[in-house]
Design a protein around this motif. Structure first.
Motif, PDB file in Angstrom:
ATOM      1  N   ASN A   1       0.441   9.371  -7.234  1.00 37.34           N
ATOM      2  CA  ASN A   1       0.973   8.971  -8.544  1.00 37.34           C
ATOM      3  C   ASN A   1       2.191   8.056  -8.381  1.00 37.34           C
ATOM      4  O   ASN A   1       3.229   8.249  -9.012  1.00 37.34           O
ATOM      5  CB  ASN A   1       1.351  10.203  -9.374  1.00 37.34           C
ATOM      6  CG  ASN A   1       0.136  10.948  -9.894  1.00 37.34           C
ATOM      7  OD1 ASN A   1      -0.981  10.429  -9.854  1.00 37.34           O
ATOM      8  ND2 ASN A   1       0.344  12.163 -10.350  1.00 37.34           N
ATOM      9  N   TYR A   2       2.033   7.057  -7.540  1.00 33.71           N
ATOM     10  CA  TYR A   2       3.155   6.162  -7.226  1.00 33.71           C
ATOM     11  C   TYR A   2       3.676   5.446  -8.469  1.00 33.71           C
ATOM     12  O   TYR A   2       4.868   5.141  -8.562  1.00 33.71           O
ATOM     13  CB  TYR A   2       2.719   5.130  -6.185  1.00 33.71           C
ATOM     14  CG  TYR A   2       3.812   4.180  -5.766  1.00 33.71           C
ATOM     15  CD1 TYR A   2       4.919   4.629  -5.044  1.00 33.71           C
ATOM     16  CD2 TYR A   2       3.747   2.819  -6.100  1.00 33.71           C
ATOM     17  CE1 TYR A   2       5.919   3.751  -4.666  1.00 33.71           C
ATOM     18  CE2 TYR A   2       4.741   1.941  -5.720  1.00 33.71           C
ATOM     19  CZ  TYR A   2       5.833   2.404  -5.004  1.00 33.71           C
ATOM     20  OH  TYR A   2       6.826   1.533  -4.636  1.00 33.71           O
TER      21      TYR A   2
ATOM     22  N   ASN B   1       0.807  -1.224   0.000  1.00 30.71           N
ATOM     23  CA  ASN B   1       0.000   0.000   0.000  1.00 30.71           C
ATOM     24  C   ASN B   1       0.843   1.278   0.000  1.00 30.71           C
ATOM     25  O   ASN B   1       0.447   2.300   0.568  1.00 30.71           O
ATOM     26  CB  ASN B   1      -0.943   0.008   1.210  1.00 30.71           C
ATOM     27  CG  ASN B   1      -2.166   0.863   0.963  1.00 30.71           C
ATOM     28  OD1 ASN B   1      -2.551   1.096  -0.189  1.00 30.71           O
ATOM     29  ND2 ASN B   1      -2.779   1.351   2.032  1.00 30.71           N
ATOM     30  N   LEU B   2       2.015   1.250  -0.651  1.00 27.46           N
ATOM     31  CA  LEU B   2       2.829   2.462  -0.739  1.00 27.46           C
ATOM     32  C   LEU B   2       2.198   3.515  -1.635  1.00 27.46           C
ATOM     33  O   LEU B   2       2.498   4.698  -1.504  1.00 27.46           O
ATOM     34  CB  LEU B   2       4.230   2.113  -1.265  1.00 27.46           C
ATOM     35  CG  LEU B   2       5.149   1.343  -0.319  1.00 27.46           C
ATOM     36  CD1 LEU B   2       6.509   1.124  -0.962  1.00 27.46           C
ATOM     37  CD2 LEU B   2       5.307   2.082   1.008  1.00 27.46           C
ATOM     38  N   GLN B   3       1.298   3.101  -2.534  1.00 21.51           N
ATOM     39  CA  GLN B   3       0.672   4.076  -3.416  1.00 21.51           C
ATOM     40  C   GLN B   3      -0.265   5.020  -2.658  1.00 21.51           C
ATOM     41  O   GLN B   3      -0.547   6.120  -3.133  1.00 21.51           O
ATOM     42  CB  GLN B   3      -0.096   3.353  -4.521  1.00 21.51           C
ATOM     43  CG  GLN B   3      -1.245   2.486  -4.023  1.00 21.51           C
ATOM     44  CD  GLN B   3      -2.049   1.901  -5.157  1.00 21.51           C
ATOM     45  OE1 GLN B   3      -2.029   2.415  -6.275  1.00 21.51           O
ATOM     46  NE2 GLN B   3      -2.757   0.807  -4.897  1.00 21.51           N
TER      47      GLN B   3
ATOM     48  N   TRP C   1       7.893  13.113 -11.941  1.00 19.70           N
ATOM     49  CA  TRP C   1       6.804  12.795 -11.016  1.00 19.70           C
ATOM     50  C   TRP C   1       6.209  14.051 -10.386  1.00 19.70           C
ATOM     51  O   TRP C   1       4.979  14.221 -10.368  1.00 19.70           O
ATOM     52  CB  TRP C   1       7.330  11.859  -9.928  1.00 19.70           C
ATOM     53  CG  TRP C   1       6.424  11.657  -8.763  1.00 19.70           C
ATOM     54  CD1 TRP C   1       5.216  11.023  -8.753  1.00 19.70           C
ATOM     55  CD2 TRP C   1       6.645  12.091  -7.417  1.00 19.70           C
ATOM     56  NE1 TRP C   1       4.673  11.027  -7.493  1.00 19.70           N
ATOM     57  CE2 TRP C   1       5.542  11.686  -6.647  1.00 19.70           C
ATOM     58  CE3 TRP C   1       7.681  12.787  -6.789  1.00 19.70           C
ATOM     59  CZ2 TRP C   1       5.438  11.964  -5.289  1.00 19.70           C
ATOM     60  CZ3 TRP C   1       7.590  13.045  -5.439  1.00 19.70           C
ATOM     61  CH2 TRP C   1       6.470  12.636  -4.701  1.00 19.70           C
ATOM     62  N   TYR C   2       7.041  14.936  -9.881  1.00 20.11           N
ATOM     63  CA  TYR C   2       6.571  16.115  -9.154  1.00 20.11           C
ATOM     64  C   TYR C   2       5.630  16.994  -9.990  1.00 20.11           C
ATOM     65  O   TYR C   2       4.610  17.467  -9.475  1.00 20.11           O
ATOM     66  CB  TYR C   2       7.770  16.920  -8.655  1.00 20.11           C
ATOM     67  CG  TYR C   2       7.436  17.958  -7.620  1.00 20.11           C
ATOM     68  CD1 TYR C   2       7.132  17.595  -6.307  1.00 20.11           C
ATOM     69  CD2 TYR C   2       7.411  19.320  -7.942  1.00 20.11           C
ATOM     70  CE1 TYR C   2       6.823  18.544  -5.358  1.00 20.11           C
ATOM     71  CE2 TYR C   2       7.107  20.270  -7.000  1.00 20.11           C
ATOM     72  CZ  TYR C   2       6.813  19.894  -5.704  1.00 20.11           C
ATOM     73  OH  TYR C   2       6.503  20.834  -4.769  1.00 20.11           O
ATOM     74  N   PRO C   3       5.918  17.230 -11.294  1.00 14.27           N
ATOM     75  CA  PRO C   3       5.009  18.076 -12.092  1.00 14.27           C
ATOM     76  C   PRO C   3       3.645  17.444 -12.356  1.00 14.27           C
ATOM     77  O   PRO C   3       2.758  18.114 -12.899  1.00 14.27           O
ATOM     78  CB  PRO C   3       5.783  18.272 -13.412  1.00 14.27           C
ATOM     79  CG  PRO C   3       7.200  18.034 -13.067  1.00 14.27           C
ATOM     80  CD  PRO C   3       7.172  16.955 -12.037  1.00 14.27           C
ATOM     81  N   THR C   4       3.467  16.159 -12.016  1.00  9.14           N
ATOM     82  CA  THR C   4       2.158  15.522 -12.226  1.00  9.14           C
ATOM     83  C   THR C   4       1.247  15.674 -11.010  1.00  9.14           C
ATOM     84  O   THR C   4       0.077  15.272 -11.075  1.00  9.14           O
ATOM     85  CB  THR C   4       2.327  14.016 -12.523  1.00  9.14           C
ATOM     86  OG1 THR C   4       2.832  13.349 -11.357  1.00  9.14           O
ATOM     87  CG2 THR C   4       3.273  13.794 -13.692  1.00  9.14           C
TER      88      THR C   4
END
Length: 289
Positions: A76-77, A69-71, A237-240
């Protein structure tokens, strides 16, 4: 009257990586040969560059993202995970293949002299050719979830790629040369490749390592792979993330201003040391092989 005698040079000596640039045509031929040999008799061919990372991503996403369950804690894992996987795959393929490059080209090395550095460097280029399709998949997935990077972030991606390429080249020269004399080097490299995915924040967040390592965290952060992976996270990842999601995450402080130059210097140091060892050992490659 000056004599017209030519200066004598030691047979087999060269200028190291500078000779690779001087022999760019040979490098191009070696890269083509490596790709043809690798996919000879293969049905999918270069498509394995897409299949392998996607399968790897699915395994990690199901095991860590869903089962553990890290997502839930990482928005947006899927993008976070895949942006780290593609970069680590580039490094592991580069190091693994460059370590074996001299031994696998023993027949050519015995017959003629050409700059020995061409062999490990050519494997780095082949790995880069496999890396690009994976980046295409990453960009496509990121665009689907609203990826809008800045020019600064895209430049940082190029810098991260260069850092990993330099690091892989340096370690490839080092272990590629040692492997000629001690074949146990391949086993050592295999163990390094097993650890590298876990030694940088690919499957987990960097804050977990910070909380666990405490005062030793600076050593973890000085790892060029850690910095490069975090740059990929910051750029892809960050810009999403949406405005609410951004408040849930924390980026490393001074990632670009401090840690990127540190990672570059460490990688250049590894490259210098790898080239030094390689040049000292390369003199007797033909005899040892």
């Amino acid at each position: 009257m000056k004599s017209s005698s030519n200066e004598l040079s030691t047979p087999g000596s060269g200028r190291g990586l500078l000779d690779v640039y001087s022999n760019r045509f040979l490098l191009k031929l070696l890269v083509r040969k490596e790709i043809k040999v690798r996919y000879r008799g293969s049905v999918l061919g270069l498509l394995w560059s897409y299949v392998k990372p996607l399968m790897q991503f699915m395994i990690y996403f199901v095991a860590l993202g869903i089962f553990l369950n890290l997502q839930k804690a990482t928005p947006n894992y899927a993008i976070y995970l895949f942006s780290g996987i593609v970069l680590v795959n580039f490094f592991t393929e580069s190091l693994g293949n460059s370590t074996r490059s001299i031994v696998e080209n023993r027949d050519l090395i015995r017959k003629i002299y050409l700059p020995r550095e061409l062999f490990p460097v050519s494997t780095i280029w082949v790995s880069a050719a496999h890396f690009m399709p994976q980046v295409v998949i990453l960009v496509g997935a990121a665009l689907l979830v609203g990826w809008e990077p800045s020019a600064y972030q895209l430049l940082a991606v190029v810098a991260a790629f260069i850092i990993v390429a330099i690091l892989g080249t340096g370690l490839g020269l080092l272990f590629g040369a040692i492997n000629v004399y001690f074949r146990d080097s391949e086993n050592i490299v295999d163990m390094i490749l097993m650890v590298v995915t876990w030694a940088s924040p690919v499957l987990y967040t960097w804050t977990m390592a910070r909380d666990a390592l405490g005062s030793w965290f600076f050593l973890y952060q000085a790892n060029p792979m850690t910095v490069a992976v975090e740059i990929f996270h910051w750029a892809f990842w960050y810009p999403t993330l949406g405005s609410e999601q951004i408040g849930m995450v924390e980026l490393p402080s001074d990632l670009i201003a401090l840690w990127l130059p540190v990672a570059l210097l460490v990688s250049l140091g590894v490259l210098f040391f790898g080239q030094l060892v390689f040049r000292r050992l390369a003199v007797h490659f033909a005899q040892e092989l």
